[in-house]
Motif scaffolding. Structure first.
Motif, PDB file in Angstrom:
ATOM      1  N   LYS A  39       0.830  -1.219   0.000  1.00  0.00           N
ATOM      2  CA  LYS A  39       0.000   0.000   0.000  1.00  0.00           C
ATOM      3  C   LYS A  39       0.859   1.263   0.000  1.00  0.00           C
ATOM      4  N   LYS A  92     -12.056  -2.940   7.878  1.00  0.00           N
ATOM      5  CA  LYS A  92     -12.316  -1.774   8.733  1.00  0.00           C
ATOM      6  C   LYS A  92     -13.550  -0.982   8.309  1.00  0.00           C
ATOM      7  N   GLN A 170      -8.253  -6.588  13.559  1.00  0.00           N
ATOM      8  CA  GLN A 170      -8.823  -5.333  13.075  1.00  0.00           C
ATOM      9  C   GLN A 170     -10.309  -5.299  13.474  1.00  0.00           C
ATOM     10  N   TYR A 235      -7.344  -3.733   0.333  1.00  0.00           N
ATOM     11  CA  TYR A 235      -7.801  -2.361   0.582  1.00  0.00           C
ATOM     12  C   TYR A 235      -8.819  -1.887  -0.455  1.00  0.00           C
TER      13      TYR A 235
HETATM   14  C1  LMR Z   1      -4.111  -3.824  10.132  1.00  0.00           C
HETATM   15  O1  LMR Z   1      -4.680  -2.979  10.850  1.00  0.00           O
HETATM   16  O2  LMR Z   1      -3.644  -4.877  10.580  1.00  0.00           O
HETATM   17  C2  LMR Z   1      -3.992  -3.578   8.644  1.00  0.00           C
HETATM   18  O3  LMR Z   1      -5.233  -3.266   8.168  1.00  0.00           O
HETATM   19  C3  LMR Z   1      -3.085  -2.454   8.330  1.00  0.00           C
HETATM   20  C4  LMR Z   1      -3.125  -2.131   6.862  1.00  0.00           C
HETATM   21  O4  LMR Z   1      -3.659  -1.095   6.507  1.00  0.00           O
HETATM   22  O5  LMR Z   1      -2.600  -2.939   6.096  1.00  0.00           O
END
Ligand code: LMR
Length: 334
Positions: A39, A92, A170, A235
């Motif tokens: 990312k 998330k 998460q 993502y």
């Molecule tokens: C995490 O919180 O473990 C991941 O989502 C972090 C990420 O953005 O890769």
């Protein structure tokens, strides 16, 4: 407006630091991982291509490593317009009220990137992205990270090894159920706090693809890691919808093209980055890496696949079935 939201907004404004030339459009792109990750690299790539294609009309400022906002705050900041672009993990979206994205967290639903792309790059992916529009956001693309491993301070071979372990996850109800299915105790925590929580024993273990573990040095505070590939982490790139709609059409078109190129780049490097990170973790000698045997993998899968049915009412049985149809996944065949 809630005080925390106001603070989020003010923080975004004070840290922007950009003195704008007349007509210059600034895109603040906040994220929580290191620059040296799939990312992180894709965000830098987008910045470069977007600035080139818009001939200086657009400036992209990338804020990595939770520098500007942590997980929950960054979603609020995007909705409020304190930042313009994010690429939060698909795990998330629950707190935002878009629970369907948690379908990506279902254990073993994707065996590899090819199966995953049938969903993210096809009509199901498109209809999922549409769902954020009612939240004042606009979904531009899916970017890959990779398949998760578990880590702890003991061998994690059979499901019984997870019993009683406090595992950082998460903010996804599916992940909560996943850890419970193993007899562990799920602890939701912002990504920026994981290293310290592992170091001080606030949690016993965690899950993430190798690129996130390595770049946050989690392997230095975990004695064991099991390459389980039990779930996917990726993502969705989001923009504030009001901001996006307010852009001149030619700028929006160039940014769309830049995003398409950045997406190809992101999805090309993701596997290489994770393979490389796993190798680096191995080389560091700081953690013992266990590759699951066939029997161990079947046992873990048997323990985790029932999570699919348990989460049907939250995610939607039809959505889950439509993914099975794309990928050929059969929950009865392990
Ligand atoms: C995490 O919180 O473990 C991941 O989502 C972090 C990420 O953005 O890769």
């Amino acid at each position: 407006m809630k005080l925390s939201k106001l603070l989020v907004l003010l923080l975004g404004m004070t840290l922007s630091g950009a003195t704008l030339a007349a007509g210059e459009i600034v895109i603040k792109f906040s994220h929580v991982v290191a620059v040296d990750t799939p990312k992180g690299k894709a965000a830098e790539y987008f910045k470069k291509v977007a600035e080139e294609k818009t001939h200086g009309k657009v400036k992209v400022e990338v804020y990595p490593n939770s520098q500007l906002y942590k997980d929950k705050e960054e979603m609020e900041a995007l909705q409020l317009g304190a930042v313009q672009m994010l690429a939060p993990s698909l795990a998330k979206f629950g707190p935002l009220g878009v629970k369907e994205f948690e379908v990506f967290d279902l254990p073993y639903i994707f065996d590899n990137y090819e199966e995953l792309h049938k969903v993210t790059q096809g009509p199901i992916g498109q209809s999922l992205l549409k769902k954020v529009e009612s939240k004042g956001l606009y979904g531009l693309a899916f970017w890959d990270n990779g398949f998760k491993s578990f880590s702890a301070n003991k061998f994690l071979k059979m499901p019984a090894d997870y019993r009683g372990l406090k595992m950082r996850i998460q903010s996804s109800k599916v992940l909560e159920e996943e850890i419970r299915a193993l007899g562990g105790l799920p602890q939701v925590m912002a990504f920026s706090e994981v290293y310290q929580a592992l170091q001080t024993g606030v949690v016993d273990g965690t899950e993430n693809p190798p690129s996130n573990m390595y770049t946050q040095k989690m392997h230095e505070v975990q004695s064991h890691m099991s390459v389980t590939d039990h779930g996917y982490l990726g993502y969705a790139v989001l923009v504030n919808k009001k901001f996006w709609d307010s852009l001149p059409a030619d700028v929006r078109k160039s940014l769309d093209e830049a995003m398409k190129e950045a997406t190809v780049f992101a999805n090309k490097i993701a596997k290489e980055e994770n393979d490389h990170s796993l190798e680096q973790i191995r080389k560091s000698g700081k953690t013992q890496i266990h590759q699951l045997t066939k029997e161990e993998r079947i046992a873990l899968k048997k323990a985790l696949v029932p999570v699919h049915q348990k989460m049907e009412s939250r995610i939607g049985a039809d959505l889950i079935k439509s993914i099975y149809k794309e990928t050929g996944f059969d929950p009865n065949q392990l």
